[in-house]
Design an enzyme around this catalytic site. Structure first.
Site, PDB file in Angstrom:
ATOM      1  N   GLY A   1       2.523   9.605  23.345  1.00 30.64           N
ATOM      2  CA  GLY A   1       3.461  10.147  24.326  1.00 30.64           C
ATOM      3  C   GLY A   1       3.869  11.563  23.993  1.00 30.64           C
ATOM      4  O   GLY A   1       5.000  11.987  24.244  1.00 30.64           O
ATOM      5  N   GLY A   2       2.927  12.295  23.364  1.00 27.63           N
ATOM      6  CA  GLY A   2       3.223  13.656  22.926  1.00 27.63           C
ATOM      7  C   GLY A   2       3.285  13.780  21.430  1.00 27.63           C
ATOM      8  O   GLY A   2       3.743  14.798  20.889  1.00 27.63           O
ATOM      9  N   SER A   3       2.792  12.776  20.705  1.00 27.02           N
ATOM     10  CA  SER A   3       2.956  12.715  19.246  1.00 27.02           C
ATOM     11  C   SER A   3       2.149  13.741  18.474  1.00 27.02           C
ATOM     12  O   SER A   3       2.374  13.927  17.284  1.00 27.02           O
ATOM     13  CB  SER A   3       2.608  11.306  18.742  1.00 27.02           C
ATOM     14  OG  SER A   3       3.542  10.375  19.213  1.00 27.02           O
TER      15      SER A   3
ATOM     16  N   SER B   1       5.300  11.503  16.749  1.00 23.81           N
ATOM     17  CA  SER B   1       5.300  10.795  15.485  1.00 23.81           C
ATOM     18  C   SER B   1       4.448  11.476  14.409  1.00 23.81           C
ATOM     19  O   SER B   1       4.556  11.127  13.228  1.00 23.81           O
ATOM     20  CB  SER B   1       4.784   9.367  15.698  1.00 23.81           C
ATOM     21  OG  SER B   1       3.468   9.363  16.204  1.00 23.81           O
TER      22      SER B   1
ATOM     23  N   LYS C   1      -3.036  11.711   9.194  1.00 27.81           N
ATOM     24  CA  LYS C   1      -1.815  10.942   9.447  1.00 27.81           C
ATOM     25  C   LYS C   1      -1.904   9.569   8.780  1.00 27.81           C
ATOM     26  O   LYS C   1      -2.983   8.986   8.680  1.00 27.81           O
ATOM     27  CB  LYS C   1      -1.638  10.798  10.965  1.00 27.81           C
ATOM     28  CG  LYS C   1      -0.300  10.262  11.418  1.00 27.81           C
ATOM     29  CD  LYS C   1      -0.248  10.280  12.951  1.00 27.81           C
ATOM     30  CE  LYS C   1       1.046   9.709  13.499  1.00 27.81           C
ATOM     31  NZ  LYS C   1       1.072   9.760  14.980  1.00 27.81           N
TER      32      LYS C   1
END
Length: 633
Positions: free
Chosen positions: A294-296, A272, A197
């Site tokens: 948060g769940g990325s 993200s 990433k």
């Protein structure tokens, strides 16, 4: 006639008195007249002076007004010039970043072309079909070499990127690494191309997080995890796109643009870590590293039909990972692997949890991967959750959980109902207030004067409103939309350091309460829905209620991962038309709108375990994956 001296004297005195009085009166009248004359002249002069003063004041007022107007115009022009200059500088930065990306893509294409010409017998299609475990085995035994593998994946990545726009640049250093990778032949990931990433530090490359202010600030060294990957023989070869500021469930930013879903270009890959999920889902990578606040990791993995794992907070090193809101402690971010299958996730965790990482980052607990737990086969007692009371899952989400529950029961596992504690209270008070404890001040500072991605505009607008206005708005919304009211109040943040400490204490208490509740249910792991299917482009901000099934486990610091188990059916789509939601409010309407039109898209479930039981969580994920695969046969 008699003449009296006394009378004579009185007469003379009286005469003299009245004579003097007359003289005095005359003198007085003369003086009064003169004074009157002088007063009149003075008044006339004063009047003239006043009129002159008024004229001057009028002239001064006009002058002041004119000067004020000129100053305002000059000030406005200065501000506009600064804005234009700032915008011009931002555009120049973006242009340089895009040029770097384009050059890396062009040079990679040239390198691939040259390699294919000199190695015409390379069977790239066969290489791309191999699983990670199969690939590592063939690389170790010499039936494949790292050059063949890297160039095959680089070629595939270039093709996938043309369709999905998922890459921010090709790491050309990977070509040089081929000459030295042989020294790490004993590494668990020897010769394996890995995608990372964009917010993960790689020496001499920017970590922008999709924010212009972070451009032209190349990292001085590799992040700890990149160093460990290289030590284990892996070859980081491409960096992937992300949501602007890492604060959206979309994958778009003004620098690198919009990434789309590999299964449907009208849908988002999620965020993200959407670039990672899209690239892996499109076949351009078989192993990647993302981050999850948060769940990325989990949400994009669900949207793109791959597997993703968020480890226990602090199980893996975060050194060298860039965050927009660094210092926020309530909701923990975790780096983690993303791949096509669960075995690949486990192998990556095994490779990362090594002495080299523990040495580079002594703040990480030195806990090697426990392969015995991962390979165990004892029956599990599994809690299952369909609806947490905050987010009503879509029909496909419910069906996914129910089908997996049935498969697990058939396999001999015990399933018991489970519900999270106080979720309607926890979302605004701990999750949202925790992330925006500073009232989003840090986020707004990073985005000040920057180009905003459409997925963030609404969020930034709300954050930019004065705090007093948000408080009033929250009060007015309470009888109409209690959930929206609580969210608006939560984004105001905390009022003081003392309140921040209380918030941190409340998080700690909630973690302990949840663990006690978990143990009272006597469960090993938890099966829960995972948000899906993928939402439409520019609708990702409309699935914000997903935090109750994703960010909750960041708050709790629990390991959690997702496994794709099905696809959306026509029946699911028909049932979605009757979706109401838990609150039947704007958020529920938004969610329904965002998920409509998902037939054929992946459906996933989420697997959760207690902190530091990452291996058990992965073992549960593996169990789900195998049972689903067998059921399809």
């Amino acid at each position: 006639m008699s003449f009296n001296v006394t009378h004579c004297a009185e007469f003379i005195f009286t005469f003299i008195f009245f004579f003097c009085l007359s003289l005095s009166a005359e003198s007085f009248h003369t003086k009064l007249f003169n004074k009157s004359q002088r007063s009149h002249r003075a008044k006339t002069k004063a009047t003239q002076n006043t009129e002159l003063f008024i004229k001057r004041v009028k002239m001064d007022n006009w002058t002041a007004a004119l000067l004020t107007g000129v100053a305002c115009i000059v000030g406005y022009l200065v501000v506009q010039v600064k804005k234009i200059n700032s915008l011009r500088q931002a555009e120049e930065k973006i242009k340089r970043a895009r040029n770097r990306r384009d050059k890396s893509l062009q040079r990679a294409e040239q390198a691939v072309h040259r390699y294919k010409q000199s190695h015409p017998t390379t069977d790239s299609a066969l290489i791309l079909k191999l699983s990670l475990s199969e690939l590592t085995q063939q690389l170790k035994d010499g039936s494949l070499n790292p050059d063949n593998v890297l160039y095959s994946y680089m070629e595939k990545t270039l093709a996938v990127n043309q369709k999905l726009n998922c890459c921010t640049e090709i790491l050309l250093e990977s070509l040089d690494q081929l000459t030295t990778v042989g020294s790490n032949k004993d590494g668990l990931l020897y010769g394996v191309p890995v995608s990372i990433k964009e917010n993960i530090a790689f020496k001499d490359h920017d970590c922008s997080c999709g924010v212009v202010i972070n451009l032209d600030q190349p990292a001085e060294k590799d992040s700890v995890l990149v160093q460990v990957l290289k030590k284990q023989g892996a070859i980081p070869f491409v960096r992937t796109n992300l949501a602007q500021a890492l604060m959206s469930y979309d994958c778009s930013n003004p620098i690198y643009g919009q990434t789309v879903n590999p299964h449907n270009p009208q849908k988002t890959p999620g965020g993200s870590s959407g670039g990672e999920a899209a690239l892996i889902g499109g076949g351009g990578s078989l192993l990647g590293i993302g981050t999850d606040l948060g769940g990325s990791i989990r949400l994009p993995s669900s949207f793109c039909g791959i597997c993703g794992f968020k480890p226990t907070a602090h199980r893996l090193s975060l050194q060298g990972f860039r965050s927009i809101c660094r210092g926020q402690k309530s909701v923990s971010s975790s780096p983690g692997p993303m791949a096509r299958d669960v075995d690949s996730l486990a192998l990556c965790m095994q490779a990362l949890l090594c002495d080299h990482m523990f040495s580079l980052d002594p703040t990480v607990p030195p806990l090697p991967f426990n392969m015995e737990i991962y390979r165990s086969s004892r029956p599990l007692r599994i809690g299952y959750l369909e609806n947490d009371g905050y987010l009503q899952p879509s029909p496909s989400m419910v069906r996914g959980v129910r089908e997996v529950k049935a498969l697990l029961e058939q396999a001999g596992h015990t399933l018991v109902p489970y519900s999270p504690l106080k979720i309607s209270q926890i979302v605004p008070e701990l999750l949202i207030t925790g992330v925006y404890a500073d009232g989003a001040t840090t986020l707004l500072q990073k985005l000040k004067g920057a180009l905003l991605d459409p997925s963030l505009k609404r969020q930034v607008f709300i954050h930019s409103l004065p705090k007093w206005f948000k408080k009033i708005l929250s009060f007015l919304l309470k009888p109409v939309s209690p959930r929206l009211s609580s969210i608006v109040s939560a984004i105001c943040g905390v009022r003081s350091v003392s309140d921040l400490w209380k918030q941190h204490a409340a998080v700690e208490d909630y973690i302990q309460e949840t663990i006690a509740h978990w143990r009272s249910c006597n469960i090993d792991v938890l099966l829960s829905p995972m948000i899906g299917p993928a939402s439409r482009l520019l609708h990702a901000d409309k699935v914000s209620t997903a935090v109750s099934c994703t960010m909750l486990y960041n708050l709790l610091k629990f390991p959690a991962g997702v496994v794709t188990v099905s696809t959306v059916t026509a029946k699911d789509e028909e049932e979605l038309k009757h979706y109401k939601g838990c609150y039947q409010d704007t958020f529920d309407k938004f969610l329904k709108e965002a998920m409509t039109g998902g037939e054929g898209l992946p459906v996933a479930v989420q697997c959760v375990a207690l902190p530091w039981q990452d291996e058990l969580c992965l073992r549960f994920m593996k169990e789900v994956e195998q049972l689903v695969k067998e059921s399809k046969k």
